[in-house]
Design an enzyme around this catalytic site. Structure first.
Site, PDB file in Angstrom:
ATOM      1  CG  ASP A  71      37.221  30.932  44.876  1.00 26.22           C
ATOM      2  OD1 ASP A  71      36.569  31.394  45.829  1.00 26.22           O
ATOM      3  OD2 ASP A  71      37.438  31.574  43.826  1.00 26.22           O
ATOM      4  CB  SER A  72      36.929  31.131  50.635  1.00 27.46           C
ATOM      5  OG  SER A  72      35.932  30.159  50.865  1.00 27.46           O
ATOM      6  CG  ASP A 110      33.530  29.390  44.195  1.00 29.89           C
ATOM      7  OD1 ASP A 110      32.647  29.919  43.482  1.00 29.89           O
ATOM      8  OD2 ASP A 110      33.952  29.908  45.243  1.00 29.89           O
ATOM      9  CE  LYS A 139      30.225  31.284  44.969  1.00 23.69           C
ATOM     10  NZ  LYS A 139      31.420  32.115  44.710  1.00 23.69           N
ATOM     11  CD  GLU A 141      34.991  35.315  42.124  1.00 17.40           C
ATOM     12  OE1 GLU A 141      35.770  36.191  41.667  1.00 17.40           O
ATOM     13  OE2 GLU A 141      35.155  34.774  43.231  1.00 17.40           O
ATOM     14  CD  GLU A 208      32.613  38.559  48.538  1.00 18.61           C
ATOM     15  OE1 GLU A 208      32.441  37.553  47.820  1.00 18.61           O
ATOM     16  OE2 GLU A 208      33.594  38.692  49.293  1.00 18.61           O
TER      17      GLU A 208
HETATM   18  O1  KIV Z   1      34.681  31.210  48.118  1.00 18.25           O
HETATM   19  C1  KIV Z   1      33.691  31.332  48.874  1.00 18.25           C
HETATM   20  O2  KIV Z   1      33.591  30.723  49.956  1.00 18.25           O
HETATM   21  C2  KIV Z   1      32.639  32.224  48.400  1.00 18.25           C
HETATM   22  C3  KIV Z   1      31.622  32.696  49.385  1.00 18.25           C
HETATM   23  C4  KIV Z   1      32.236  33.532  50.428  1.00 18.25           C
HETATM   24  C5  KIV Z   1      30.476  33.358  48.723  1.00 18.25           C
HETATM   25  O3  KIV Z   1      32.621  32.570  47.263  1.00 18.25           O
END
Ligand code: KIV
Length: 291
Positions: A71-72, A110, A139, A141, A208
């Site tokens: 989600d980055s 994510d 993934k 959180e 993290e």
């Molecule tokens: O959103 C992302 O790219 C991440 C990684 C930095 C682990 O969660």
């Protein structure tokens, strides 16, 4: 290099890279069992967060084990201030792009903020969107409050990767991007969370921004691999955002980012050169024109 590749992008998916012999640690993962096996054999896992077809293909061909559409993307590509702005549609669209470029890769997607905290039905809708777009796993959180949904996703047949420590979707509650697990109580809580993820059936987890020693304690306490980002070297693998390691991010990078390339300088030099050559009528040449 890219212009040459992109010229062919619509007709052939090849990047015309020289073929190389990849070492054992550089083989692309195909399934969750590759994660378990890597931990068992003591091989470190490499994971990159990528959002598009070209970087995904380059990462896989370079030997990166597994890909993440994080989600980055909301910050790195869309210019938002935090990952809270990522949506299911945004991430699924990038999952599709990465999947088309890398049909065999193990690809984690994510689940964005909000998508798994509105009940099982909403959560499964987000999971379905990711799986249909081509994700091999999702993934999410945190652990507390997510136990049911994690079990439900796994029972539905979609592997889950956990994410604990600094969880950027909770940046407002955490009061900023800070190292986590600083007190013995907080560290114990993270160790418990990691164990609970393993017990719930997660196949691995991202850890993290914690101290080296806490990273090491969590990893040695689990049989599933711990993929660190700012968690020191004594975990089972490392993940970075591709644009961070390429030096293509706006703003300051956290301490754990190693820049393998000054991408911003290279790109900006190429853009300047293009601009200058157009201005001086040096581009296009005859060879670059049609008769
Ligand atoms: O959103 C992302 O790219 C991440 C990684 C930095 C682990 O969660």
């Amino acid at each position: 290099m890219f212009s040459q590749s992109l010229k062919h992008a619509s007709s052939t998916p090849s990047l015309n890279l020289p073929t190389r012999q990849l070492g054992l640690s550089q083989r692309p993962f195909r399934s969750v069992s590759d994660f378990r096996k890597a931990k068992r054999d003591g091989r470190k896992i490499s994971m990159l967060s990528v959002y598009d077809a070209v970087f995904a293909r380059l990462a896989v061909e370079a030997g990166v084990n597994t890909l993440l559409v994080g989600d980055s993307v909301a910050m790195a590509l869309y210019g938002f201030e935090s990952t809270i702005h990522a949506t299911v549609e945004m991430i699924a669209s990038h999952v599709g792009a990465v999947r088309r470029a890398c049909p065999g890769a193990f690809l984690v997607a994510d689940l964005p903020f909000g998508s798994y905290r509105r009940g099982l039905k909403a959560a499964m809708k987000a999971v379905e969107a990711m799986a249909r777009a081509g994700a091999s796993a999702v993934k999410l959180e945190g652990v507390t409050g997510n136990e049911k949904i994690i079990s439900h996703i796994i029972e539905s047949g979609i592997p889950v990767m956990g994410h604990i420590g600094l969880t950027p979707q909770s940046v407002l509650a955490l009061g900023g991007y800070k190292v986590q697990g600083g007190t013995e109580e907080e560290a114990a809580r993270l160790i418990e969370d990691a164990k609970e993820l393993e017990d719930l059936g997660a196949f691995s987890l991202v850890l993290e921004c914690v101290s080296r020693s806490l990273g090491s304690r969590i990893s040695s306490n689990l049989s599933i691999p711990v993929i660190g980002i700012g968690a020191g070297a004594e975990v089972d693998g490392q993940v970075l955002v591709a644009s961070d390691l390429l030096g293509l991010s706006l703003g300051r990078s956290p301490r754990f980012v190693r820049r393998y390339l000054d991408g911003a300088a290279l790109v900006s030099k190429a853009f300047e050169e293009f601009c200058r050559q157009v201005g001086e009528a040096q581009y296009p040449s005859e060879a670059e024109s049609y008769d």
